[in-house]
Motif scaffolding. Structure first.
Motif, short mmCIF file in Angstrom:
data_model
loop_
_atom_site.label_atom_id
_atom_site.label_comp_id
_atom_site.label_asym_id
_atom_site.label_seq_id
_atom_site.Cartn_x
_atom_site.Cartn_y
_atom_site.Cartn_z
N LEU A 67 62.91 -42.86 70.89
CA LEU A 67 61.74 -43.40 70.19
C LEU A 67 60.54 -43.45 71.13
O LEU A 67 59.42 -43.10 70.75
CB LEU A 67 62.05 -44.80 69.65
N GLU A 70 58.65 -40.16 71.53
CA GLU A 70 57.89 -39.62 70.39
C GLU A 70 56.39 -39.80 70.61
O GLU A 70 55.94 -40.87 70.97
CB GLU A 70 58.29 -40.32 69.10
N ARG A 73 53.29 -41.86 67.31
CA ARG A 73 54.09 -42.69 66.43
C ARG A 73 53.28 -43.85 65.82
O ARG A 73 53.75 -44.54 64.96
CB ARG A 73 55.35 -43.17 67.12
N SER A 151 60.57 -48.50 62.65
CA SER A 151 59.39 -47.89 62.01
C SER A 151 59.06 -48.57 60.68
O SER A 151 57.89 -48.80 60.37
CB SER A 151 59.62 -46.40 61.78
#
Length: 156
Positions: A67, A70, A73, A151
């Motif tokens: 994560l 990324e 985001r 998310s």
């Protein structure tokens, strides 16, 4: 009566964090340099509170590493450990232990004074914090959260 109690508890829990801002908390990075969360102001922030002795926390680090890698985001992702608190290693021992792991993207900050665990009432690990762009605590969630769940919480 149950409805009144539920409404009271919900109002109390919302008010508990309505004024909790973490911008001024003094932390350190893994190079022992001082850091404040104010450098993350301007974007929502996801914070994973964890400990080296917590098997659920350790099992989730690979997902946090992915994560963290990324791009675009829309939020910052950091982790915070509180050396010397709640059974965690000393700062030096934690740093030495963590540098032996292979995670390259996770931002690990140290809350050596235990300020965050006190302010947001962390009772166990893992523990998740969702901060708004001004670094106010918007939501806390105990337990493991996967990247998809993180998310979704950020979007709310």
């Amino acid at each position: 009566m149950k409805k009144l109690l539920s409404i009271f508890l919900m109002a109390f829990s919302l008010n508990t964090f309505s004024q909790t801002n973490l911008a001024d908390v003094q932390l350190k990075d893994l190079n022992n340099q001082p850091v404040t969360l104010s450098q993350y102001k301007g974007k929502p922030v996801y914070v994973k509170m964890w400990a080296s002795w917590c098997p659920i926390c350790l099992a989730g680090l690979a997902e946090i590493d992915d994560l963290s890698a990324e791009k675009n985001r829309g939020f910052e992702a950091i982790t915070i450990v509180s050396p010397g608190h709640k059974g965690e290693k000393s700062p030096a021992d934690f740093i030495e232990w963590y540098k032996g792991l292979e995670y390259k993207n996770i931002k690990v900050l140290l809350d050596e004074n235990g300020d965050i665990i006190d302010r947001v009432h962390v009772r166990g690990y893992p523990f998740n914090l969702f901060l708004d762009a001004d670094l106010n605590v918007k939501k806390t969630v105990p337990g493991h959260l996967g990247a998809e769940q993180i998310s979704k919480f950020i979007e709310k």
